[in-house]
Design an enzyme around this catalytic site. Structure first.
Site, PDB file in Angstrom:
ATOM      1  N   THR A 125       0.828  -1.204   0.000  1.00 18.51           N
ATOM      2  CA  THR A 125       0.000   0.000   0.000  1.00 18.51           C
ATOM      3  C   THR A 125       0.866   1.260   0.000  1.00 18.51           C
ATOM      4  OG1 THR A 125      -1.423   1.309   1.461  1.00 18.51           O
ATOM      5  CG2 THR A 125      -0.164  -0.401   2.512  1.00 18.51           C
ATOM      6  N   ASP A 126       0.312   2.346  -0.521  1.00 11.86           N
ATOM      7  CA  ASP A 126       1.050   3.623  -0.468  1.00 11.86           C
ATOM      8  C   ASP A 126       1.190   4.131   0.970  1.00 11.86           C
ATOM      9  OD1 ASP A 126      -1.626   4.318  -0.041  1.00 11.86           O
ATOM     10  OD2 ASP A 126      -1.623   6.002  -1.435  1.00 11.86           O
ATOM     11  N   GLU A 127       0.391   3.553   1.896  1.00 16.55           N
ATOM     12  CA  GLU A 127       0.424   4.047   3.282  1.00 16.55           C
ATOM     13  C   GLU A 127       1.765   3.773   3.966  1.00 16.55           C
ATOM     14  OE1 GLU A 127      -3.195   3.494   5.514  1.00 16.55           O
ATOM     15  OE2 GLU A 127      -4.372   3.361   3.674  1.00 16.55           O
ATOM     16  N   TYR A 153      -1.452  -0.392  11.155  1.00 19.02           N
ATOM     17  CA  TYR A 153      -1.706  -1.083   9.884  1.00 19.02           C
ATOM     18  C   TYR A 153      -0.557  -0.867   8.899  1.00 19.02           C
ATOM     19  CZ  TYR A 153      -3.275  -1.419   5.019  1.00 19.02           C
ATOM     20  OH  TYR A 153      -3.333  -1.689   3.671  1.00 19.02           O
ATOM     21  N   LYS A 157       2.382  -3.430   7.284  1.00 17.19           N
ATOM     22  CA  LYS A 157       2.595  -3.618   5.846  1.00 17.19           C
ATOM     23  C   LYS A 157       4.040  -3.261   5.467  1.00 17.19           C
ATOM     24  CE  LYS A 157      -0.129  -4.545   3.061  1.00 17.19           C
ATOM     25  NZ  LYS A 157      -0.585  -5.870   2.530  1.00 17.19           N
TER      26      LYS A 157
HETATM   27  P1  NAD Z   1      -9.916  -6.918   2.882  1.00 15.27           P
HETATM   28  O1  NAD Z   1      -9.813  -6.620   4.337  1.00 15.27           O
HETATM   29  O2  NAD Z   1     -11.189  -6.612   2.160  1.00 15.27           O
HETATM   30  O3  NAD Z   1      -9.608  -8.476   2.633  1.00 15.27           O
HETATM   31  C1  NAD Z   1      -8.597  -9.169   3.281  1.00 15.27           C
HETATM   32  C2  NAD Z   1      -8.794 -10.660   3.021  1.00 15.27           C
HETATM   33  O4  NAD Z   1      -7.715 -11.370   3.641  1.00 15.27           O
HETATM   34  C3  NAD Z   1     -10.085 -11.224   3.617  1.00 15.27           C
HETATM   35  O5  NAD Z   1     -10.713 -12.073   2.681  1.00 15.27           O
HETATM   36  C4  NAD Z   1      -9.608 -12.014   4.823  1.00 15.27           C
HETATM   37  O6  NAD Z   1     -10.439 -13.111   5.145  1.00 15.27           O
HETATM   38  C5  NAD Z   1      -8.231 -12.482   4.356  1.00 15.27           C
HETATM   39  N1  NAD Z   1      -7.319 -12.780   5.467  1.00 15.27           N
HETATM   40  C6  NAD Z   1      -7.054 -12.016   6.561  1.00 15.27           C
HETATM   41  N2  NAD Z   1      -6.170 -12.632   7.363  1.00 15.27           N
HETATM   42  C7  NAD Z   1      -5.857 -13.819   6.770  1.00 15.27           C
HETATM   43  C8  NAD Z   1      -4.984 -14.875   7.100  1.00 15.27           C
HETATM   44  N3  NAD Z   1      -4.272 -14.867   8.233  1.00 15.27           N
HETATM   45  N4  NAD Z   1      -4.893 -15.927   6.258  1.00 15.27           N
HETATM   46  C9  NAD Z   1      -5.616 -15.960   5.106  1.00 15.27           C
HETATM   47  N5  NAD Z   1      -6.463 -14.986   4.744  1.00 15.27           N
HETATM   48  C10 NAD Z   1      -6.586 -13.917   5.562  1.00 15.27           C
HETATM   49  O7  NAD Z   1      -8.689  -6.175   2.222  1.00 15.27           O
HETATM   50  P2  NAD Z   1      -8.580  -5.411   0.826  1.00 15.27           P
HETATM   51  O8  NAD Z   1      -9.061  -4.025   0.988  1.00 15.27           O
HETATM   52  O9  NAD Z   1      -9.140  -6.262  -0.245  1.00 15.27           O
HETATM   53  O10 NAD Z   1      -6.989  -5.344   0.668  1.00 15.27           O
HETATM   54  C11 NAD Z   1      -6.272  -6.446   0.123  1.00 15.27           C
HETATM   55  C12 NAD Z   1      -4.793  -6.142   0.150  1.00 15.27           C
HETATM   56  O11 NAD Z   1      -4.530  -4.946  -0.591  1.00 15.27           O
HETATM   57  C13 NAD Z   1      -4.243  -5.898   1.558  1.00 15.27           C
HETATM   58  O12 NAD Z   1      -2.987  -6.519   1.644  1.00 15.27           O
HETATM   59  C14 NAD Z   1      -4.121  -4.381   1.649  1.00 15.27           C
HETATM   60  O13 NAD Z   1      -3.059  -4.021   2.512  1.00 15.27           O
HETATM   61  C15 NAD Z   1      -3.810  -4.021   0.208  1.00 15.27           C
HETATM   62  N6  NAD Z   1      -4.264  -2.678  -0.220  1.00 15.27           N
HETATM   63  C16 NAD Z   1      -5.553  -2.284  -0.011  1.00 15.27           C
HETATM   64  C17 NAD Z   1      -5.975  -1.031  -0.469  1.00 15.27           C
HETATM   65  C18 NAD Z   1      -7.411  -0.582  -0.298  1.00 15.27           C
HETATM   66  O14 NAD Z   1      -7.726   0.551  -0.642  1.00 15.27           O
HETATM   67  N7  NAD Z   1      -8.320  -1.422   0.190  1.00 15.27           N
HETATM   68  C19 NAD Z   1      -5.070  -0.190  -1.122  1.00 15.27           C
HETATM   69  C20 NAD Z   1      -3.743  -0.635  -1.309  1.00 15.27           C
HETATM   70  C21 NAD Z   1      -3.369  -1.885  -0.870  1.00 15.27           C
HETATM   71  P1  TYD Z   2     -10.460   4.467   4.901  1.00 14.85           P
HETATM   72  O1  TYD Z   2     -11.473   4.079   3.875  1.00 14.85           O
HETATM   73  O2  TYD Z   2     -10.529   3.864   6.259  1.00 14.85           O
HETATM   74  O3  TYD Z   2      -9.022   4.250   4.234  1.00 14.85           O
HETATM   75  P2  TYD Z   2      -7.542   4.700   4.744  1.00 14.85           P
HETATM   76  O4  TYD Z   2      -7.630   5.157   6.139  1.00 14.85           O
HETATM   77  O5  TYD Z   2      -6.774   3.422   4.611  1.00 14.85           O
HETATM   78  O6  TYD Z   2      -7.102   5.759   3.787  1.00 14.85           O
HETATM   79  O7  TYD Z   2     -10.531   6.046   5.083  1.00 14.85           O
HETATM   80  C1  TYD Z   2     -10.343   6.933   3.989  1.00 14.85           C
HETATM   81  C2  TYD Z   2     -10.352   8.338   4.534  1.00 14.85           C
HETATM   82  O8  TYD Z   2     -11.659   8.633   5.050  1.00 14.85           O
HETATM   83  C3  TYD Z   2      -9.402   8.532   5.706  1.00 14.85           C
HETATM   84  O9  TYD Z   2      -8.820   9.836   5.616  1.00 14.85           O
HETATM   85  C4  TYD Z   2     -10.295   8.465   6.932  1.00 14.85           C
HETATM   86  C5  TYD Z   2     -11.618   8.995   6.424  1.00 14.85           C
HETATM   87  N1  TYD Z   2     -12.823   8.424   7.051  1.00 14.85           N
HETATM   88  C6  TYD Z   2     -13.808   9.287   7.577  1.00 14.85           C
HETATM   89  O10 TYD Z   2     -13.686  10.510   7.536  1.00 14.85           O
HETATM   90  N2  TYD Z   2     -14.928   8.714   8.135  1.00 14.85           N
HETATM   91  C7  TYD Z   2     -15.102   7.364   8.213  1.00 14.85           C
HETATM   92  O11 TYD Z   2     -16.148   6.904   8.766  1.00 14.85           O
HETATM   93  C8  TYD Z   2     -14.101   6.503   7.664  1.00 14.85           C
HETATM   94  C9  TYD Z   2     -14.244   5.023   7.729  1.00 14.85           C
HETATM   95  C10 TYD Z   2     -12.983   7.094   7.093  1.00 14.85           C
END
Ligand code: NAD
Ligand code: TYD
Length: 341
Positions: A125-127, A153, A157
């Site tokens: 992630t970019d975070e 988090y 990562k």
């Molecule tokens: P999510 O929380 O929706 O899904 C995570 C999945 O991983 C779930 O299906 C969960 O059951 C599974 N999981 C958790 N722990 C596990 C374990 N110990 N063994 C096997 N499976 C397990 O997450 P997401 O938003 O789909 O993100 C997926 C990946 O992409 C993550 O690694 C996250 O860091 C990365 N990512 C997410 C975003 C975003 O905006 N959501 C952006 C950049 C990177």
């Molecule tokens: P989120 O979807 O949790 O992603 P991330 O924190 O990984 O970027 O949140 C996106 C942005 O929205 C973040 O700046 C926090 C804000 N946010 C709110 O203002 N209210 C909310 O209820 C949530 C869940 C997030």
């Protein structure tokens, strides 16, 4: 590359990726997921009988299960999505984040090394780069930006990313890392900003905006993340990091107002609430490396992507209502009970 082990394939991005791969390649997909609260097999109900797809319910921290799955399915590639992914939850408790995101990645890396897999792609992630100044929009995260994660988090990562780097340098493991900005699209768990606000807006509930609402996120449609991962998997240079982003920065408050506008709802329910501790101010990705070196480009512009997403949540109210009521947790038992050994 033939048989992909996709970990976390029942989550938001993972389930979109599984479908993307089945639709756009000839690869077989083994979805390896523990089914935590974030895993929902209903996301994959339309492809669960596809002959190129198989589901294994298991934990990436369990080395024996990982090895068995690699052996039985002749796996040559791992794409690791499995993670605890929500910043707010990591503030309430960091342990699961360290266990799954760091230890789980180490287990997968060890297995990849033992079985001499052809590729290991870590979905990061970019975070991990921390927070950018809000007043200078010319500064964005590049692959050279130092890691400076601020939340439990993002720190877990970042730990995983460094382990991936170490296995490349120390063991010559063919590792690739992608770092993407915030994703949005179908099947996103309604604890994240966009689906949460859509659901609350539809139900006429209060919309909780953290702090002053001026934090900035760089949003990318989930399918564009999937195409970026596939490009890196097929064409990326081992050991390299690739940023993926949509060049699409938005203040949170503007996203919330846009969602309300597109749903035809008034702004009265917007409620400013106490800020998230350690809240990163701004994320913005410089994607020039993946665009120039691998020819990747996002397909969806934001106006189209957000409309598509809102329409999806309107058309699939059942999906998110089941998530919110907890009914989705019964899906596995109900539909897979005959297959549980
Ligand atoms: P999510 O929380 O929706 O899904 C995570 C999945 O991983 C779930 O299906 C969960 O059951 C599974 N999981 C958790 N722990 C596990 C374990 N110990 N063994 C096997 N499976 C397990 O997450 P997401 O938003 O789909 O993100 C997926 C990946 O992409 C993550 O690694 C996250 O860091 C990365 N990512 C997410 C975003 C975003 O905006 N959501 C952006 C950049 C990177
Ligand atoms: P989120 O979807 O949790 O992603 P991330 O924190 O990984 O970027 O949140 C996106 C942005 O929205 C973040 O700046 C926090 C804000 N946010 C709110 O203002 N209210 C909310 O209820 C949530 C869940 C997030």
């Amino acid at each position: 590359m033939k048989n992909l082990l996709v970990t976390g394939g029942a989550g938001f991005i993972g389930s979109n990726f599984v479908k993307y791969i089945l639709n756009n390649t000839e690869y077989n997909v083994i979805n390896f997921d523990k089914l935590t609260y974030a895993g929902n097999l209903e996301n994959l109900s339309d492809i669960e009988n596809n002959e190129r797809y198989k589901f294994v319910k298991a934990d990436i921290c369990n080395q024996d299960e990982v090895k068995k799955t690699i052996e039985e399915n002749n796996i040559d590639t791992i794409v690791n999505f499995a993670a605890e992914s929500h910043v707010d939850r990591s503030i309430l408790g960091a342990r699961e984040f360290v266990v799954t995101n760091v230890l789980g990645t180490q287990v997968l890396l060890d297995c990849a090394k033992e079985f001499k897999l052809k590729k290991f792609l870590q979905v990061s992630t970019d975070e991990v780069y921390g927070s950018l100044p809000e007043d200078d929009k010319s500064i964005k995260f590049t692959e050279e930006t130092p890691l400076a994660s601020n939340s439990p988090y993002s720190s877990s990562k970042a730990g995983a990313d460094l382990l991936c780097r170490a296995y490349f340098h120390t063991h010559n493991l063919p590792v690739l890392i992608t770092r993407c900005s915030n994703n949005y699209g179908p099947y996103q768990f309604p604890e994240k900003l966009i689906p949460l606000m859509i659901a609350k807006a539809i139900d006429g509930e209060k919309l909780p905006v953290y702090g002053d609402g001026k934090n900035v996120r760089d949003w990318l449609y989930v399918d564009d993340h999937c195409s970026g991962i596939l490009a890196v998997l097929e064409k990326g240079k081992n050991g390299d990091v690739y940023n993926i982003g949509g060049n699409n920065e938005w203040y949170n408050i503007d996203i919330v107002k846009l969602i309300l506008k597109l749903l035809g709802k008034p702004e009265d329910n917007i409620t400013y609430v106490k800020d998230r501790p350690g809240h990163d101010r701004r994320y913005a990705i410089d994607s020039s490396k993946i665009m120039n070196e691998l020819g990747w480009a996002p397909k969806y512009q934001f106006p189209e992507g957000i409309e598509k997403t809102i329409q999806w949540y309107r058309d699939n109210e059942q999906w998110w209502r089941k998530v919110m009521s907890g009914e989705y947790l019964k899906y596995y038992e109900k539909n897979y009970s005959s297959k549980i050994s």
